[in-house]
Design a protein around this motif. Sequence first.
Motif, PDB file in Angstrom:
ATOM      1  N   TYR A 178       0.943  -3.156  -8.080  1.00 26.66           N
ATOM      2  CA  TYR A 178       0.978  -2.374  -7.110  1.00 26.66           C
ATOM      3  C   TYR A 178      -0.465  -0.980  -7.243  1.00 26.66           C
ATOM      4  N   GLU A 184       0.617  -1.468   0.052  1.00 22.88           N
ATOM      5  CA  GLU A 184       0.149   0.504  -0.246  1.00 22.88           C
ATOM      6  C   GLU A 184       0.665   0.787   0.344  1.00 22.88           C
ATOM      7  N   GLU A 185       2.127   0.766   0.770  1.00 23.58           N
ATOM      8  CA  GLU A 185       3.127   2.337   0.881  1.00 23.58           C
ATOM      9  C   GLU A 185       3.126   2.202  -0.682  1.00 23.58           C
ATOM     10  N   CYS A 228      -1.098   1.295  -9.555  1.00 25.29           N
ATOM     11  CA  CYS A 228      -0.659   2.859  -9.508  1.00 25.29           C
ATOM     12  C   CYS A 228      -0.637   2.929 -10.534  1.00 25.29           C
ATOM     13  N   ASP A 276       2.355   6.627  -7.451  1.00 24.86           N
ATOM     14  CA  ASP A 276       1.304   7.606  -8.097  1.00 24.86           C
ATOM     15  C   ASP A 276       1.524   9.074  -7.504  1.00 24.86           C
ATOM     16  N   LYS A 277       2.878   9.264  -7.295  1.00 22.12           N
ATOM     17  CA  LYS A 277       3.241  10.599  -7.121  1.00 22.12           C
ATOM     18  C   LYS A 277       4.773  10.224  -8.069  1.00 22.12           C
ATOM     19  N   ASN A 320      11.110   6.144  -2.500  1.00 20.52           N
ATOM     20  CA  ASN A 320      10.920   6.434  -0.936  1.00 20.52           C
ATOM     21  C   ASN A 320      11.364   6.712   0.010  1.00 20.52           C
ATOM     22  N   GLU A 360       1.908   2.192  -3.527  1.00 24.84           N
ATOM     23  CA  GLU A 360       1.165   2.131  -4.240  1.00 24.84           C
ATOM     24  C   GLU A 360       1.685   3.410  -4.299  1.00 24.84           C
ATOM     25  N   GLU A 361       1.493   4.643  -3.677  1.00 22.13           N
ATOM     26  CA  GLU A 361       1.166   5.855  -2.370  1.00 22.13           C
ATOM     27  C   GLU A 361       2.897   6.719  -3.250  1.00 22.13           C
TER      28      GLU A 361
END
Length: 628
Positions: free
Chosen positions: A296, A242-243, A298, A249-250, A399, A245-246
């Motif tokens: 993911y 989940e992290e 994304c 998306d950026k 990350n 995927e976020e």
Amino acid sequence: MTLHSIVIQKLLSTNAHLGRRVAAHHFKQFTYGTRNGMAIIDSDRTLICLRSAAEFIAALAQQKARFMFVNTNSLWDEIIEQMTKRIGCYSPSMNMLWRTGGFLTNSHSPKKFRSRHKKICFGPTQPPDCLVVFDTDRKSSVILEADRLQIPIVSLVDSAMPLEYYKKITYPIPANDSVQFVYLVCNLITKTFLLQQKRNGAVAADEGTREKVESIEESKTTNKAELLVLPYNLLPISPGVEETEELLDKLVVLKFNGALGTNMGFDGPKSAIEIRDGLTSLDLIVKQIETLRSKYRCSVPLLLMNTPTTHEDTVKVLEKYSISNIDIHSLKQTEQPQLKSHGVGRGGEDELYPSGHGALFLSLVKSGTLDVLLSQGKEYILLVNSDNVAATIDPKILNHLIENKIEYCMEVTPTSYDSDFSNIGSRLQKFELAEIAQNFVKHSMDKFKLLDTGSLWVNLKAVKRLLDTDAIKIEDISVSKGTESDQVPLQETAAGSAIRFFDRAIGVNVPHSRSLSINKTSDLLLLKSDIFICDGGVLVRNIARTNPEDPVIELGPEFEKVSDLLSRFKSIPDIMDLDRLKVTGDVWFGAGITLKGKVTIVAKPGMKLEIPDGVVIENKDINDPSDI
């Protein structure tokens, strides 16, 4: 059977429950009863005490505390030695026979004495933060001295242990000190240490980098000609699904697409050259994004920065992705670039070709692309050199950048100057930009310590801030103007060309496999070989290759063009065990050929030399068919 039952059964199998015939009064809290005059130790109480001791050791290990392991039983020497080696507390020069009397209280550091029965595994020479005793001798002075110095003690205790020693032990573990139980305790300590060391490594890398980056940010005298380089293996572990995927998306990916394959006789952009398995470098980056999207869920857009010489051919290539779920756009590098999905209109005859990453940022602003990306929640852009076919969309790096608010990150790799990572790849350090080569030039690599891989991560908000404050101006960007034959396309390798504009800039030292280019047909032969495999659009080295370095391949002018290479090789040879290959002259290769060691094949002038199918050539110089 429950997990608790399995653990208790394991304890019983080690005979940990068997006490002695004499049970001290204070020890009865740990006993279950007696049988045949022998005390039976309660396995549940043993498990509770063992868990408490393990948690205490873990807490100290997290703080990198010093431990001393005391063993007074020669039967356990090998077990203790193996444990201390694995957790990093073993030193052959320090692991010897000791007399424990006065080992703590007589001086600030332990002294070495000889004895027949006492053996201590002790890493540092400073007093320990914790003492672990495996065989508590009732007359041992170790416990008394540790208690005097207020050093916490973890110790195995049996049913006959006197109260005067028992009450000095911080974490007693009631059990029969059998070889099996000692092995179990050592195994538990080892796993506890390794887990904490792994966590400490990830946290230390992250916090250490953050501190250094912040210190650079706060310093008013920061040297913009330097770059802080972080080893890739010290980055924190990858986040969860989940992290990730976020994070993705950026992100937006921009691949430079201005390099032509004319030097290899290829009519079109290098990104259209087939590398392996029917995939081009453009296909590889698209496949990466598709793999990430599937895993993911994304959305990572792909931008292609074309020049007029590569634009039309690229638009034709993109037609096969018309039904793809990937958001692909083409940007044409002109004075007024325009963004259109899967293609743009042709620009005027008179066009500008600014060079450097600063020019790219200006182009993104003028085209309105930067504002669109920011409105979509995109925070970082990964710039990929068209020559580098091994660029990787790495969530681990992304990350780290987001967590530490890094504005500019350059992926670098050691040159042959330090190819074994012994000095550069193992620690955080600074490098002058002059020590980073922009491109691989064999004869000058001894002047550089690092090589720019051509993969660059940039914060889009930082770019917007710099442009809004006129920190990046058009006069800072060099341009050239003229006919297509003498125009200079957008530069894709410029170590530090834009780094001076950013406040938070670092480098990440990635493996050599992240920097693979196609400048000659010999490079193409290497990438098509069995040394590399394609995994989800990422080119990775085949683990069957034992030599960490790639073979050196030199091909004569007869192999200069891509078409010549493909026609002269019936199939790509097996070069898994090849060290060096030199081929010149009219040489033709059959199918299923294996090359090993150092091979030189030179056809004499006017001679057509054919290498037959299925032959194995190892450490040979071949000039005519009789040499095969």
